[in-house]
Each structure stands twice: as C-alpha cells, then as structure tokens.
Design a protein around this motif. Structure first.
Motif, PDB file in Angstrom:
ATOM      1  N   ASN A  71      44.261  39.192  48.918  1.00  0.00           N
ATOM      2  CA  ASN A  71      43.810  40.345  50.044  1.00  0.00           C
ATOM      3  C   ASN A  71      45.016  41.192  49.963  1.00  0.00           C
ATOM      4  OD1 ASN A  71      41.361  40.180  49.992  1.00  0.00           O
ATOM      5  ND2 ASN A  71      40.705  38.785  52.319  1.00  0.00           N
ATOM      6  N   SER A  72      46.600  40.126  49.742  1.00  0.00           N
ATOM      7  CA  SER A  72      47.612  41.175  49.875  1.00  0.00           C
ATOM      8  C   SER A  72      48.051  41.733  48.568  1.00  0.00           C
ATOM      9  CB  SER A  72      48.371  39.920  50.186  1.00  0.00           C
ATOM     10  OG  SER A  72      49.536  40.353  50.131  1.00  0.00           O
ATOM     11  N   PRO A  73      48.314  43.049  48.846  1.00  0.00           N
ATOM     12  CA  PRO A  73      49.174  43.708  47.073  1.00  0.00           C
ATOM     13  C   PRO A  73      49.996  42.605  46.852  1.00  0.00           C
ATOM     14  CG  PRO A  73      48.815  44.948  49.338  1.00  0.00           C
ATOM     15  CD  PRO A  73      48.841  43.944  49.835  1.00  0.00           C
ATOM     16  N   ALA A  74      50.961  42.006  47.505  1.00  0.00           N
ATOM     17  CA  ALA A  74      51.886  41.407  46.772  1.00  0.00           C
ATOM     18  C   ALA A  74      51.486  40.526  46.108  1.00  0.00           C
ATOM     19  CB  ALA A  74      52.871  41.333  47.726  1.00  0.00           C
ATOM     20  N   THR A  75      50.190  39.769  46.011  1.00  0.00           N
ATOM     21  CA  THR A  75      49.945  38.755  45.358  1.00  0.00           C
ATOM     22  C   THR A  75      48.732  38.232  45.119  1.00  0.00           C
ATOM     23  OG1 THR A  75      49.845  38.046  47.676  1.00  0.00           O
ATOM     24  CG2 THR A  75      51.465  36.646  47.435  1.00  0.00           C
ATOM     25  N   SER A  76      47.773  39.599  45.476  1.00  0.00           N
ATOM     26  CA  SER A  76      46.269  40.181  44.737  1.00  0.00           C
ATOM     27  C   SER A  76      46.224  39.414  43.444  1.00  0.00           C
ATOM     28  CB  SER A  76      45.744  41.520  45.208  1.00  0.00           C
ATOM     29  OG  SER A  76      46.748  42.395  43.940  1.00  0.00           O
ATOM     30  N   LYS A  77      47.593  39.208  42.588  1.00  0.00           N
ATOM     31  CA  LYS A  77      47.657  39.114  41.120  1.00  0.00           C
ATOM     32  C   LYS A  77      48.040  37.844  40.677  1.00  0.00           C
ATOM     33  CE  LYS A  77      47.281  43.359  39.001  1.00  0.00           C
ATOM     34  NZ  LYS A  77      47.861  45.488  38.308  1.00  0.00           N
ATOM     35  N   MET A  78      48.508  37.182  41.644  1.00  0.00           N
ATOM     36  CA  MET A  78      49.005  35.793  40.994  1.00  0.00           C
ATOM     37  C   MET A  78      47.901  34.574  40.775  1.00  0.00           C
ATOM     38  SD  MET A  78      51.755  33.246  44.032  1.00  0.00           S
ATOM     39  CE  MET A  78      49.687  33.433  44.586  1.00  0.00           C
ATOM     40  N   PRO A  79      48.431  34.424  39.864  1.00  0.00           N
ATOM     41  CA  PRO A  79      47.281  33.143  39.644  1.00  0.00           C
ATOM     42  C   PRO A  79      47.377  31.976  40.279  1.00  0.00           C
ATOM     43  CG  PRO A  79      48.613  34.140  37.385  1.00  0.00           C
ATOM     44  CD  PRO A  79      49.358  34.484  38.418  1.00  0.00           C
ATOM     45  N   ILE A  80      45.773  31.456  40.178  1.00  0.00           N
ATOM     46  CA  ILE A  80      45.611  30.713  41.360  1.00  0.00           C
ATOM     47  C   ILE A  80      45.175  29.431  41.074  1.00  0.00           C
ATOM     48  CG2 ILE A  80      45.248  29.615  44.161  1.00  0.00           C
ATOM     49  CD1 ILE A  80      45.291  32.251  44.813  1.00  0.00           C
ATOM     50  N   ILE A  81      45.725  28.096  41.350  1.00  0.00           N
ATOM     51  CA  ILE A  81      44.719  27.021  40.493  1.00  0.00           C
ATOM     52  C   ILE A  81      44.797  26.120  41.903  1.00  0.00           C
ATOM     53  CG2 ILE A  81      44.543  24.395  38.689  1.00  0.00           C
ATOM     54  CD1 ILE A  81      45.663  26.202  36.981  1.00  0.00           C
ATOM     55  N   ILE A  82      43.106  25.777  42.429  1.00  0.00           N
ATOM     56  CA  ILE A  82      43.058  25.277  43.189  1.00  0.00           C
ATOM     57  C   ILE A  82      43.002  23.784  42.907  1.00  0.00           C
ATOM     58  CG2 ILE A  82      41.365  23.861  44.518  1.00  0.00           C
ATOM     59  CD1 ILE A  82      40.560  27.183  45.013  1.00  0.00           C
ATOM     60  N   LEU A  83      44.020  22.673  43.894  1.00  0.00           N
ATOM     61  CA  LEU A  83      44.257  21.112  43.177  1.00  0.00           C
ATOM     62  C   LEU A  83      43.443  20.760  44.203  1.00  0.00           C
ATOM     63  CD1 LEU A  83      44.401  19.474  40.806  1.00  0.00           C
ATOM     64  CD2 LEU A  83      46.718  18.578  42.130  1.00  0.00           C
ATOM     65  N   THR A  84      41.830  19.694  44.284  1.00  0.00           N
ATOM     66  CA  THR A  84      41.279  19.429  44.814  1.00  0.00           C
ATOM     67  C   THR A  84      40.681  18.089  45.002  1.00  0.00           C
ATOM     68  OG1 THR A  84      40.080  19.880  47.037  1.00  0.00           O
ATOM     69  CG2 THR A  84      39.807  21.042  44.697  1.00  0.00           C
ATOM     70  N   ALA A  85      40.324  17.602  46.388  1.00  0.00           N
ATOM     71  CA  ALA A  85      40.317  16.267  46.442  1.00  0.00           C
ATOM     72  C   ALA A  85      38.504  16.904  46.051  1.00  0.00           C
ATOM     73  CB  ALA A  85      40.091  15.392  47.541  1.00  0.00           C
ATOM     74  N   LYS A  86      38.340  18.218  46.810  1.00  0.00           N
ATOM     75  CA  LYS A  86      36.357  18.584  47.222  1.00  0.00           C
ATOM     76  C   LYS A  86      35.509  18.436  46.053  1.00  0.00           C
ATOM     77  CE  LYS A  86      37.665  20.821  51.378  1.00  0.00           C
ATOM     78  NZ  LYS A  86      37.462  21.941  52.212  1.00  0.00           N
ATOM     79  N   ILE A  87      35.102  18.076  45.762  1.00  0.00           N
ATOM     80  CA  ILE A  87      34.246  18.413  44.218  1.00  0.00           C
ATOM     81  C   ILE A  87      32.480  18.538  44.778  1.00  0.00           C
ATOM     82  CG2 ILE A  87      35.723  15.355  43.018  1.00  0.00           C
ATOM     83  CD1 ILE A  87      33.254  14.155  44.168  1.00  0.00           C
ATOM     84  N   ALA A 170      57.672  49.606  43.860  1.00  0.00           N
ATOM     85  CA  ALA A 170      56.054  49.461  43.982  1.00  0.00           C
ATOM     86  C   ALA A 170      55.606  47.934  43.623  1.00  0.00           C
ATOM     87  CB  ALA A 170      55.937  51.047  43.338  1.00  0.00           C
ATOM     88  N   GLU A 171      55.698  47.909  42.479  1.00  0.00           N
ATOM     89  CA  GLU A 171      55.489  46.392  42.332  1.00  0.00           C
ATOM     90  C   GLU A 171      55.427  45.634  43.036  1.00  0.00           C
ATOM     91  OE1 GLU A 171      56.951  45.679  37.774  1.00  0.00           O
ATOM     92  OE2 GLU A 171      58.913  45.342  39.555  1.00  0.00           O
ATOM     93  N   LYS A 172      56.064  45.529  44.790  1.00  0.00           N
ATOM     94  CA  LYS A 172      56.326  44.863  45.889  1.00  0.00           C
ATOM     95  C   LYS A 172      55.912  45.390  46.459  1.00  0.00           C
ATOM     96  CE  LYS A 172      57.827  40.652  43.624  1.00  0.00           C
ATOM     97  NZ  LYS A 172      59.193  39.679  43.418  1.00  0.00           N
ATOM     98  N   PRO A 173      54.540  46.132  47.261  1.00  0.00           N
ATOM     99  CA  PRO A 173      54.716  47.132  48.873  1.00  0.00           C
ATOM    100  C   PRO A 173      54.764  45.962  49.562  1.00  0.00           C
ATOM    101  CG  PRO A 173      52.740  47.276  47.064  1.00  0.00           C
ATOM    102  CD  PRO A 173      53.232  46.220  46.240  1.00  0.00           C
ATOM    103  N   GLY A 174      55.090  46.362  50.784  1.00  0.00           N
ATOM    104  CA  GLY A 174      55.255  46.059  52.225  1.00  0.00           C
ATOM    105  C   GLY A 174      57.519  45.386  51.962  1.00  0.00           C
ATOM    106  N   TRP A 175      57.683  44.850  50.885  1.00  0.00           N
ATOM    107  CA  TRP A 175      59.041  44.211  50.510  1.00  0.00           C
ATOM    108  C   TRP A 175      59.640  45.493  51.001  1.00  0.00           C
ATOM    109  CZ3 TRP A 175      59.873  39.606  47.020  1.00  0.00           C
ATOM    110  CH2 TRP A 175      58.353  38.668  47.128  1.00  0.00           C
ATOM    111  N   VAL A 176      60.925  44.630  51.698  1.00  0.00           N
ATOM    112  CA  VAL A 176      62.307  45.682  52.452  1.00  0.00           C
ATOM    113  C   VAL A 176      63.021  44.952  50.721  1.00  0.00           C
ATOM    114  CG1 VAL A 176      63.529  46.207  53.426  1.00  0.00           C
ATOM    115  CG2 VAL A 176      61.577  45.743  54.868  1.00  0.00           C
TER     116      VAL A 176
END
Length: 229
Positions: A71-87, A170-176
């Motif tokens: 939901n954050s403009p700065a990280t909305s496109k950052m790829p995420i791999i979940i690594l968990t014991a929840k199967i 513009a690549e990182k809205p909200g960043w100073v």
C-alpha cells in the motif's frame, strides 16, 4: 542483476545467516533484519530490489507487513518472497493475494530460493524495460522511457536536468532528498555545481509544471520531496 540488494527479514538468526550467505554467493548484497520494525526504519533511507520475508516475526505479523508494503507508493512494486513455516493452503493464498510474488515453505533449499530470487528479478527487470510510467496524484504522468511529462494529459517541455530532477523525486514519493543527493542524481558528481543550483532548477520545474508544481515540497533545512496531496 549482480549487485542488487536483497533484504531478508527473519527472526531465526541461523536461517538469516544461511540465506544471507547464499544471497552473497550469488553476487547480491544482503541486508539482514531480525524484526519488522528495524526493516521499516531501513526503508526510510533505502528500498531493496527484493525482500525475503518471514511471516512469524516477533513484533509485526508478516502478512500485515506485506500488506503495508504493497500500500506504500515507495514499496508497492518491490518484489516480495514469503519464506515461512506456515504450510497451510489458506496461508499461501492469503500471502499471494496480499501481493507476495512467491511463497516458499520451510524447510527449504537455499539454492532453490536463490533461483526463485533470480527468476523474479529477471521478470521484473523485463517488465520495467517494457514500459515505465510514473503517475503522481491524478494529474502528473511521467513516461520514463520516452522522457516525456504530462500534466492533465498536456505535454510539458522540460530540459534534461529538469526531467532528471522530477524523475528522481517522483520515483520515491514522500522521501526527502537533500540537495547533495539530487546533485549526485543529476550530475553524478562529474560537474562542479553549487547546492543552490538545485533551487534554481526546482523553481523552473515548478513553474513549468503549473498546478502539478505544488506537488514538489521544500523541506526546510533538508531538501525537497514530492508529496501526493
């Protein structure tokens, strides 16, 4: 792809070190975090190229963290791999529906994990090469590949310096961004330029952008940022 930064949020230090070791052996930079709060603080200064995220963290639920990042403009496109014991299948579905790019369960093969990291980075790199459009609010659009800027659909003619400044903000809205950082982004330290030169270019940029110019905010004593109103 080599040299990209992979963030790892994992509270089990042995697993954290194991993943970091394989990440570095693959030619990436590893940023290690044992809880969600320290990772969120890191995001105030940088954004990794990919995140490997455990779900059962000591301070923040991993799924909530994933949702926050999407939901954050700065990280909305950052790829995420979940690594968990929840199967459970339900956990996998929820994780993927919240925006994770992949879901890997423990115990896991480090080599397979790195292969998945590379596959996602290849895919996102190809997608980025196809088209890169940055939209700020309802009326400012930046076509990065064509180096064109539009305000409410009307093209705005910018100089190369003004375009680079706008794109960087513009690549990182909200960043100073400090003046020094903007100077490096535009000129790369190759040209001797005074800090206040940035102020002159920002003023011209605001004037040319018209109503969109107000999106560029001055942060007293620090620099500039783009903020969506």
């Amino acid at each position: 792809m080599i040299g990209k930064t992979i963030a790892i949020v994992e509270d089990d230090r042995d697993i954290l070190e194991l993943i970091a070791l394989h990440v570095q052996k693959a030619g990436f930079k590893a940023k290690k975090f044992t809880d969600g709060e320290s990772f969120l603080r890191y995001l105030s200064t940088d954004v990794p190229d990919l995140l490997i995220l455990d779900l059962m963290l000591p301070d923040i639920d991993g799924l909530e963290l994933c949702k926050t990042l999407r939901n954050s403009p700065a990280t909305s496109k950052m790829p995420i791999i979940i690594l968990t014991a929840k199967i459970d299948e339900t956990d996998k579905i929820v994780g993927l529906e919240l925006g994770a790019d992949d879901y890997v369960t423990k115990p896991f093969s480090p080599r397979e994990l790195i292969a998945r990291v590379k596959a996602i980075l290849r895919r996102t790199s190809q997608e980025k090469d196809k088209t890169e459009i940055i939209k700020i609010g309802d009326f400012l659009t930046i076509d990065v590949n064509k180096m064109e800027v539009f305000v409410e659909g009307e093209k705005v003619d910018l100089t190369l310096t003004e375009f680079k400044l706008l794109k960087h903000l513009a690549e990182k809205p909200g960043w100073v961004f400090s003046r020094e950082r903007l100077l490096n982004a535009v000129w790369g330290g190759e040209k001797p330029v005074l800090d206040r030169t940035i102020d002159v270019h920002i003023k011209k940029l605001r004037d040319k952008l018209g109503k969109a110019g107000k999106l560029i905010k001055s942060v007293r004593g620090l620099g500039y940022k783009i903020e969506i109103e």
